[in-house]
Every structure is written in structure tokens, then in C-alpha cells.
Design a protein around this motif. Structure first.
Motif, mmCIF file in Angstrom:
data_model
loop_
_atom_site.group_PDB
_atom_site.id
_atom_site.type_symbol
_atom_site.label_atom_id
_atom_site.label_comp_id
_atom_site.label_asym_id
_atom_site.label_seq_id
_atom_site.Cartn_x
_atom_site.Cartn_y
_atom_site.Cartn_z
ATOM 1 N N SER A 92 0.860 -1.195 0.000
ATOM 2 C CA SER A 92 0.000 0.000 0.000
ATOM 3 C C SER A 92 0.885 1.231 0.000
ATOM 4 C CB SER A 92 -0.923 0.018 1.219
ATOM 5 O OG SER A 92 -1.583 1.266 1.332
ATOM 6 N N ALA A 93 0.903 1.957 -1.125
ATOM 7 C CA ALA A 93 1.648 3.211 -1.186
ATOM 8 C C ALA A 93 0.958 4.277 -0.347
ATOM 9 C CB ALA A 93 1.770 3.664 -2.637
ATOM 10 N N ALA A 94 -0.365 4.214 -0.237
ATOM 11 C CA ALA A 94 -1.122 5.212 0.529
ATOM 12 C C ALA A 94 -0.704 5.226 1.994
ATOM 13 C CB ALA A 94 -2.615 4.930 0.403
ATOM 14 N N HIS A 95 -0.384 4.051 2.544
ATOM 15 C CA HIS A 95 0.023 3.964 3.948
ATOM 16 C C HIS A 95 1.492 3.607 4.103
ATOM 17 C CE1 HIS A 95 -4.033 4.394 5.679
ATOM 18 N NE2 HIS A 95 -4.421 3.796 4.577
ATOM 19 N N SER A 96 2.210 3.547 2.987
ATOM 20 C CA SER A 96 3.643 3.297 2.979
ATOM 21 C C SER A 96 4.026 2.038 3.755
ATOM 22 C CB SER A 96 4.405 4.506 3.549
ATOM 23 O OG SER A 96 5.796 4.343 3.385
ATOM 24 N N VAL A 97 3.318 0.947 3.475
ATOM 25 C CA VAL A 97 3.629 -0.329 4.111
ATOM 26 C C VAL A 97 3.563 -1.440 3.075
ATOM 27 C CG1 VAL A 97 2.842 0.322 6.429
ATOM 28 C CG2 VAL A 97 1.226 -0.703 4.815
ATOM 29 N N PHE A 98 4.230 -2.549 3.370
ATOM 30 C CA PHE A 98 4.044 -3.752 2.581
ATOM 31 C C PHE A 98 4.177 -4.967 3.491
ATOM 32 C CE2 PHE A 98 8.580 -2.870 2.191
ATOM 33 C CZ PHE A 98 9.208 -4.113 2.221
ATOM 34 N N TRP A 141 6.330 -4.249 6.796
ATOM 35 C CA TRP A 141 7.485 -3.403 6.541
ATOM 36 C C TRP A 141 7.049 -1.969 6.243
ATOM 37 C CZ3 TRP A 141 12.460 -5.847 6.000
ATOM 38 C CH2 TRP A 141 12.428 -7.240 5.942
ATOM 39 N N ASP A 142 7.963 -1.027 6.493
ATOM 40 C CA ASP A 142 7.787 0.362 6.079
ATOM 41 C C ASP A 142 8.308 0.495 4.649
ATOM 42 O OD1 ASP A 142 8.608 3.216 5.595
ATOM 43 O OD2 ASP A 142 7.792 3.476 7.610
ATOM 44 N N LEU A 143 7.466 0.968 3.748
ATOM 45 C CA LEU A 143 7.848 1.047 2.341
ATOM 46 C C LEU A 143 8.892 2.125 2.087
ATOM 47 C CD1 LEU A 143 7.360 0.050 -0.561
ATOM 48 C CD2 LEU A 143 5.463 1.687 -0.717
ATOM 49 N N ASN A 144 8.854 3.215 2.843
ATOM 50 C CA ASN A 144 9.802 4.310 2.625
ATOM 51 C C ASN A 144 11.199 3.965 3.140
ATOM 52 O OD1 ASN A 144 7.969 6.012 1.357
ATOM 53 N ND2 ASN A 144 7.303 6.943 3.278
#
Length: 336
Positions: free
Chosen positions: A131-137, A150-153
Motif C-alpha cells: 500500500s503506497a497510501a500507507h507506505s507499508v508492505f 514493513w515500512d515502504l519508505n
């Protein structure tokens, strides 16, 4: 086997795209496909073979060689800008940026951003969600049910998604992130879990926990009895989707989770605050959870023994539900 379905409203009218296992559609136009499992290249970007109805893959646009590494799973963010690919040869995930021209309609290209791994994963990657909107995967491994958030950023591990601190009771069969709320839905066989964006368990459901349609038992019936006689665990989840219900008169204003099952049934759920009494809410009471998962309804989409493998909905105009099967079939249903 159908792995993904997308319904698109555009100038050409209403179109439905579907792809087989080993492929993923690229939002927002869904006219490009990323696919894997080839002998000559690890990853391929294709154009769809048709612009109407159920599509097949067209000519290859670009191939990517990953130095002999084999891809076992992939996921694309809803904004169409991030691709995750999991490896079958090691417990690692590659993160890609999907690049397009300034017009947004040019053919995409991939730029490798990073590779992440964790000692908590000890097998091949089987499922991914982003989810790019919440910056997680989320990554799921073939080991003893390890599911990581995980934190996407920063590409750093946020939490291990473990109900009660324990491993999942059986291998995970589905994972999806709600882009609106950030909640993470995980299916492990017949078990359903809801975690928040920080990895905290919010809700849990199992057939034995008296999921309800109103206050009536929801897991009875001739089909369930026949399935048990044939050795089919009717409740095992084989597909997950969070539905946009804006145009559905029945469910407007609530978040609906759709689960596809090995017995060909689609079940619809919502998470809500549990009632003051503990009656019929054993899973919530035992785990001291904030929410309970309640079944709203169910649909026998395919014949018993034909698993549901993909679910999607369109809320433009008449609300439609699309369901794909392991046999490669897609069915459409309308609702009020």
C-alpha cells in the motif's frame, strides 16, 4: 487459474481485465501486465492482448534478467508506481519503481530500488501485498507461517504479524491491505485476521466462532455437509479482496472484506465493535480484541470443489462483483 481481475470505466465503456497465475495487472489503466516464471527471463512487462472482456497476454515489451533468481510472488501498489517481487530461491523481496512518461500513457519501465530480507523469513516468498497510501508492505514466507509488516519508505521491518505472539496456525493463503484504512487482512487456511497499520491484532474469525448473518449460524447447509463428506474443508480461504461498496445499497458506508473459498463460495464480512455480551463472540473475548469480524452474506459462485482465486468489484453505476476460479472462469454478479 485466474489470479487477478480489474474492472475499469473509461471512454470506451465498461471493461474487465483478468490475468492468469504468475501475472499481475498494472494500475491505473490495467492495459499492461507484469508476469514471471519464464525460462529465458525472470520478469516480463507485456501489453494485454485485447482491450475488451477477459484479456490474454500480448507481445512482450521488456524482459528483466535477475541473474538466475526465480520469482515466486509479486504485488503492485494501487497507484501503479511500486512493484514488489518475492524470490523462490531465497527469502528476499525486490522493490521496483514503475516509471512512465509524463503523459502517463506511455509503456512502463522498471527501476530497481532495493532488496530486503529478514532472518524471520526462512523459506521462499509466497505472498506479497503493498500500500503506497500507507507506505507499508507485507511479506509472507513458506516457513512456519511467518508474516512480516514493513515500512515502504525506509524498507525497515515494522512488526511480525503473529496472533497472540504465536506463528500462524497453518500456511497463509491470502493477504491484502485496505488502502483506505490501512488495515491488513491475513488468511491462514480457515482463519481470518485483521491487523492495524502498526501490526496490532484487531479482529479474528474462524467458522467455529459463530460467524453470523444477523444472528443465524452462517456455516451450515447442504453444500458444507457435502464438502465434509468429500474431504473438502469448506472454510479454507483461497482469495481476499477489500470491496468498494459506495454504490451498493446493502453495504454503503461500511468496509466489506470478501473471501473466496475452496468450496467455490464467496463470503462477505465487516469488522465492528463487539456487542456487550460475550455470546457468540468467543474469538474476540479470548484474545481481548477491539473488533469482531461478522459475516454479512455469502454467494455460491462456483461448483463445489472449484476454488475461488480472485475477487473484484466495480462501483461505477450498477455495482458488480467479479469472481475468478482455479478453472480459469470469471463470473459477474450484480447487487442492489
Amino acid at each position: 487459474s485466474i489470479s487477478e481481475i480489474a474492472a475499469v470505466e473509461g471512454r470506451g465503456g465498461h471493461r474487465v481485465f483478468a490475468v492468469r497465475a504468475g501475472s499481475a495487472l498494472l494500475p491505473p489503466r490495467f492495459v499492461d501486465v507484469v508476469s514471471w516464471g519464464y525460462l529465458e527471463v525472470a520478469l516480463r512487462l507485456n501489453g494485454v492482448g485485447s482491450t475488451e472482456g477477459i484479456t490474454s497476454e500480448g507481445r512482450a515489451i521488456t524482459g528483466y534478467d535477475l541473474d538466475g533468481r526465480v520469482i515466486s510472488a509479486a504485488a503492485v501498489s494501487r497507484d501503479g508506481r511500486t512493484l514488489l517481487t518475492g524470490l523462490a530461491t531465497e527469502p528476499a523481496v525486490d522493490i521496483w519503481r514503475i516509471k512512465r512518461g509524463s503523459s502517463g500513457v506511455s509503456r512502463p519501465a522498471l527501476e530497481h530500488v532495493d532488496t530486503v530480507s529478514s532472518r524471520l523469513h526462512e523459506g521462499r516468498i509466497t505472498l506479497l501485498a503493498v500500500s503506497a497510501a500507507h507506505s507499508v508492505f507485507v511479506t509472507v514466507c513458506s516457513d512456519a507461517g511467518s508474516v512480516l509488516l514493513w515500512d515502504l519508505n525506509t524498507r525497515r521491518l515494522v512488526a511480525r504479524l503473529a496472533p497472540g505472539g504465536e506463528a500462524m496456525p497453518c500456511p497463509c493463503t491470502g493477504v491484502v491491505i485496505d488502502d483506505f484504512a490501512g488495515d491488513v487482512y491475513v488468511a491462514a487456511g480457515p482463519h481470518l485476521y485483521v491487523f492495524d497499520v502498526n501490526g496490532r491484532l484487531l479482529a479474528y474469525a474462524h467458522p467455529d466462532d459463530c460467524a453470523r448473518v444477523g444472528d443465524a449460524a452462517a456455516f451450515a447447509g447442504v453444500a458444507a455437509a457435502e464438502g465434509r463428506a468429500r474431504g473438502i474443508r469448506a472454510a479454507d480461504v483461497t482469495a481476499l479482496a477489500v470491496l468498494d461498496t459506495a454504490s451498493s445499497r446493502s453495504w454503503t458506508g461500511i468496509r466489506v472484506l470478501a473471501t473466496g473459498h475452496v468450496d467455490g463460495v464467496v463470503r462477505f464480512w465487516t469488522a465492528r465493535a463487539p456487542p456487550s455480551t460475550d455470546d457468540g463472540a468467543r474469538g474476540v473475548a479470548a484474545l481481548n480484541l477491539e473488533l469482531e469480524l461478522v459475516q454479512l452474506s455469502e454467494l455460491q459462485a462456483f461448483a463445489l470443489g472449484t476454488p475461488v482465486t480472485a475477487i473484484a468489484a466495480s462501483c461505477k453505476g450498477l455495482w458488480r462483483l467479479y469472481v475468478g476460479s482455479a478453472a480459469g472462469e470469471v463470473k459477474s454478479y450484480s447487487a442492489g
